[in-house]
Motif scaffolding. Structure first.
Motif, PDB file in Angstrom:
ATOM      1  N   ILE A   1       0.843  -1.206   0.000  1.00  0.00           N
ATOM      2  CA  ILE A   1       0.000   0.000   0.000  1.00  0.00           C
ATOM      3  C   ILE A   1       0.874   1.250   0.000  1.00  0.00           C
ATOM      4  CG2 ILE A   1      -1.743   1.316   1.304  1.00  0.00           C
ATOM      5  CD1 ILE A   1      -2.803  -1.389   2.315  1.00  0.00           C
TER       6      ILE A   1
ATOM      7  N   VAL B   1      -4.853  -0.422  13.881  1.00  0.00           N
ATOM      8  CA  VAL B   1      -3.540   0.079  13.448  1.00  0.00           C
ATOM      9  C   VAL B   1      -3.579   1.585  13.177  1.00  0.00           C
ATOM     10  CG1 VAL B   1      -1.734  -0.118  11.686  1.00  0.00           C
ATOM     11  CG2 VAL B   1      -2.948  -2.164  12.431  1.00  0.00           C
ATOM     12  N   ILE B   2      -4.650   2.070  12.533  1.00  0.00           N
ATOM     13  CA  ILE B   2      -4.647   3.476  12.081  1.00  0.00           C
ATOM     14  C   ILE B   2      -5.330   4.386  13.090  1.00  0.00           C
ATOM     15  CG2 ILE B   2      -5.143   5.036  10.169  1.00  0.00           C
ATOM     16  CD1 ILE B   2      -5.394   2.815   8.331  1.00  0.00           C
TER      17      ILE B   2
ATOM     18  N   CYS C   1       0.492  -3.363  10.835  1.00  0.00           N
ATOM     19  CA  CYS C   1      -0.423  -3.559   9.699  1.00  0.00           C
ATOM     20  C   CYS C   1      -0.272  -4.975   9.132  1.00  0.00           C
ATOM     21  CB  CYS C   1      -0.093  -2.530   8.621  1.00  0.00           C
ATOM     22  SG  CYS C   1      -0.862  -2.858   7.039  1.00  0.00           S
ATOM     23  N   VAL C   2      -1.424  -5.592   8.840  1.00  0.00           N
ATOM     24  CA  VAL C   2      -1.374  -6.958   8.299  1.00  0.00           C
ATOM     25  C   VAL C   2      -1.679  -6.959   6.799  1.00  0.00           C
ATOM     26  CG1 VAL C   2      -1.930  -8.087  10.480  1.00  0.00           C
ATOM     27  CG2 VAL C   2      -3.786  -7.363   8.970  1.00  0.00           C
ATOM     28  N   SER C   3      -1.680  -5.781   6.190  1.00  0.00           N
ATOM     29  CA  SER C   3      -1.889  -5.633   4.737  1.00  0.00           C
ATOM     30  C   SER C   3      -3.203  -6.239   4.266  1.00  0.00           C
ATOM     31  CB  SER C   3      -0.729  -6.276   3.957  1.00  0.00           C
ATOM     32  OG  SER C   3       0.480  -5.687   4.327  1.00  0.00           O
ATOM     33  N   CYS C   4      -4.251  -6.066   5.094  1.00  0.00           N
ATOM     34  CA  CYS C   4      -5.546  -6.621   4.675  1.00  0.00           C
ATOM     35  C   CYS C   4      -6.167  -5.783   3.567  1.00  0.00           C
ATOM     36  CB  CYS C   4      -6.494  -6.700   5.865  1.00  0.00           C
ATOM     37  SG  CYS C   4      -6.990  -5.083   6.481  1.00  0.00           S
ATOM     38  N   GLY C   5      -5.782  -4.505   3.487  1.00  0.00           N
ATOM     39  CA  GLY C   5      -6.280  -3.653   2.403  1.00  0.00           C
ATOM     40  C   GLY C   5      -7.595  -2.955   2.678  1.00  0.00           C
TER      41      GLY C   5
ATOM     42  N   CYS D   1     -10.119   0.032   9.404  1.00  0.00           N
ATOM     43  CA  CYS D   1      -9.092  -0.758  10.083  1.00  0.00           C
ATOM     44  C   CYS D   1      -9.545  -1.171  11.496  1.00  0.00           C
ATOM     45  CB  CYS D   1      -7.801   0.063  10.178  1.00  0.00           C
ATOM     46  SG  CYS D   1      -6.436  -0.853  10.912  1.00  0.00           S
TER      47      CYS D   1
ATOM     48  N   MET E   1       4.099   2.835   7.714  1.00  0.00           N
ATOM     49  CA  MET E   1       3.136   1.733   7.561  1.00  0.00           C
ATOM     50  C   MET E   1       3.853   0.380   7.540  1.00  0.00           C
ATOM     51  SD  MET E   1       0.166   1.347   4.702  1.00  0.00           S
ATOM     52  CE  MET E   1      -1.365   0.533   5.106  1.00  0.00           C
TER      53      MET E   1
ATOM     54  N   ASN F   1      -8.328  -4.325  13.483  1.00  0.00           N
ATOM     55  CA  ASN F   1      -6.869  -4.431  13.496  1.00  0.00           C
ATOM     56  C   ASN F   1      -6.209  -3.355  14.353  1.00  0.00           C
ATOM     57  OD1 ASN F   1      -6.758  -6.692  11.909  1.00  0.00           O
ATOM     58  ND2 ASN F   1      -6.681  -5.558   9.994  1.00  0.00           N
TER      59      ASN F   1
HETATM   60  S1  SF4 Z   1      -4.011  -2.743   5.549  1.00  0.00           S
HETATM   61 FE1  SF4 Z   1      -5.489  -3.516   7.067  1.00  0.00          FE
HETATM   62  S2  SF4 Z   1      -4.279  -3.664   8.960  1.00  0.00           S
HETATM   63 FE2  SF4 Z   1      -3.068  -2.402   7.550  1.00  0.00          FE
HETATM   64  S3  SF4 Z   1      -3.655  -0.331   8.131  1.00  0.00           S
HETATM   65 FE3  SF4 Z   1      -4.972  -0.952   6.440  1.00  0.00          FE
HETATM   66  S4  SF4 Z   1      -6.821  -1.792   7.393  1.00  0.00           S
HETATM   67 FE4  SF4 Z   1      -5.244  -1.647   8.969  1.00  0.00          FE
END
Ligand code: SF4
Ligand code: SF4
Ligand code: FES
Length: 461
Positions: free
Chosen positions: A295, A320-321, A345-349, A312, A340, A318
């Motif tokens: 991302i 994170v943000i 962050c688990v890169s869920c998107g 998020c 980031m 998650n």
């Molecule tokens: S990719 Fe997923 S875990 Fe990472 S900041 Fe975005 S929502 Fe949160």
């Protein structure tokens, strides 16, 4: 029309008023059978030839007000009177739910079985005071959901309490622009593009709220007359002004608009005919963050709508943000203001698909090149086609329309290569017709070095 009608047999007046007072204190509009019986009835009830419970039941029938739920507080004797039974039947036939019965002592025994045929009737043993919280819960459950009547752009609509103006407008098919809101998120009302005017009468001279209301957040109220940007110049000007302010600080086109032409802010600027160039944005450089593998973050394109934060934290859980900084320096941040890539962050998107602008986009390396002109020509597929496609069948039309441009149809010839191992982006396929062969490359791997063994401190290796 009252919410609750509390009735009682004459000997149960104390219990009846306890129930009545409790429900009234809980905000339920209640009515109680009069404590003072009409003299003629009081005299008749003293007649040993007559059944007082029966007389009282007749009295109730005549003084029964329009109500949604009837609460009967009766002794065992009264509950077993045939005439009172008739009244119960009458109420249940009218689908007026009935609760409860009080008996002075002991288990209900036969009475419970006797009352079972009456739908909605509950028989409780013991003092009514012991059952008041349960009584309230039962009454609330039985009360039909009230509706709120309001008018939006001259059209009347009825919705349950707690509905937002935005959702009520959707019910009428009236579109109200939104930026910081999404139907599946809790509203936070930070952008104000959805502002509407609220009046308390149909005429322009009727009382009007001092400020415009955010439709995504403000709950409906009875008697509201709402004007959206379709019918109010003030509302239209306000939405255009907010859009212009946001655009003054937004790189145009942002990465998303340059690639897919669907930055929600830039589309809104087109909708409200915002020319741009009149206002100056901040000069402070807000920077980019390319530390995540998938991302890309462009803080300059961020409009601080908090959709990524809710995506998020609320949707993915998650956590994170968040936000950091104030005023011109306010921006989104990951964990304790890490980059980031260094965050948890688990890169869920989810943040990326939630973002309305080009602030959060795919890294170039993982970009989907669905529209890449190399290879067979891509053909667009509409959301209507997608929703009828066997693979996406029964998917949400709304969701598919958001992502319609991500899916294309291509026709390959025999011998064409669809995808090479290790490629990023455009790597999910649904083969509609024909046959494909999959070759797994097996390249010779370099010999692996044996992992170094950690030696306990103070020991020779
Ligand atoms: S990719 Fe997923 S875990 Fe990472 S900041 Fe975005 S929502 Fe949160
Ligand atoms: S990164 Fe996108 S979703 Fe997050 S606050 Fe900024 S504009 Fe909104
Ligand atoms: S969409 Fe309602 S305040 Fe942003």
């Amino acid at each position: 029309m009252h919410d609750v009608f509390v009735s009682y047999a004459s000997q149960d007046q104390g219990a009846g008023s306890a129930a009545y007072q409790f429900l009234k204190n809980k905000g339920l509009q209640s009515w109680m059978a009069p404590a003072d019986l009409p003299p003629a009835l009081a005299d008749a009830m003293k007649d040993p030839e007559k059944d007082p419970a029966e007389l009282y039941a007749v009295f109730l029938r005549d003084s029964f007000p329009e109500c949604r739920v009837m609460v009967c507080v009766l002794s065992r004797a009264a509950a077993q009177s045939p005439r009172v039974r008739q009244e119960i039947e009458r109420a249940t036939a009218k689908k007026v739910p009935l609760v409860p019965f009080r008996v002075e002592e002991g288990p209900l025994g036969d009475l419970e079985n006797e009352l079972r045929p009456f739908p909605g009737v509950e028989a409780w043993a013991g003092e009514v005071e012991d059952h008041l919280p349960r009584l309230e819960a039962l009454v609330r459950q039985l009360l039909p959901a009230p509706t709120i009547n309001l008018s939006i752009d001259g059209q009347s609509v009825q919705v349950p309490p707690g509905t937002t103006i935005y959702d009520a407008a959707r019910k009428l098919g009236i579109d109200i622009p939104i930026l910081c809101h999404r139907e599946h998120m809790n509203p936070v009302a930070v952008c104000r593009v959805c502002s509407v005017e609220v009046r308390w009468g149909p005429k322009p001279t009727d009382r009007r709220d001092r400020v415009l209301a955010p439709a995504c957040y403000r709950p409906v109220e009875n008697g509201m007359f709402v004007s959206t940007h379709h019918t109010s110049c003030d509302v239209r000007k306000a939405a255009a002004m907010v859009t212009e302010l946001l655009m003054s600080d937004h790189p145009t086109p942002c990465a998303r608009h340059a690639e897919h032409h669907d930055c929600e802010l830039e589309l809104m600027a087109v909708k409200f005919e915002v020319a741009g160039g009149r206002l100056h944005g901040r000069t402070l450089e807000r920077g980019r963050d390319q530390s995540s593998d998938v991302i890309a973050v462009d803080h300059a394109a961020c409009i601080l709508c908090d959709r990524c934060v809710r995506g998020c934290n609320d949707i993915r859980n998650n956590q994170v943000i968040g936000r950091m900084g104030k005023g011109y320096q306010a921006r989104i941040a990951f964990d304790l203001n890490n980059t980031m890539g260094d965050s948890s962050c688990v890169s869920c998107g989810e943040c990326m698909v939630s973002c309305p602008t080009g602030a959060l986009t795919h890294r170039e390396e993982v970009q989907s090149h669905a529209w890449d002109p190399r290879g067979p020509r891509p053909e667009p597929i509409s959301a209507d086609d997608l929703v009828n496609h066997p693979f996406f069948k029964n998917g949400s039309h709304k969701f598919l329309s958001w992502h319609a441009k991500s899916v294309v149809r291509r026709h390959y010839k025999k011998g064409d290569v669809i995808c090479h191992q290790g490629e990023f982006g455009s790597t999910a396929f649904y083969i509609e017709q024909g046959r494909v062969d999959i070759f797994l490359e097996s390249r010779p791997q370099p010999p692996r070095a044996a992992p170094a063994r950690a030696s306990p401190a103070g020991c020779a290796a």
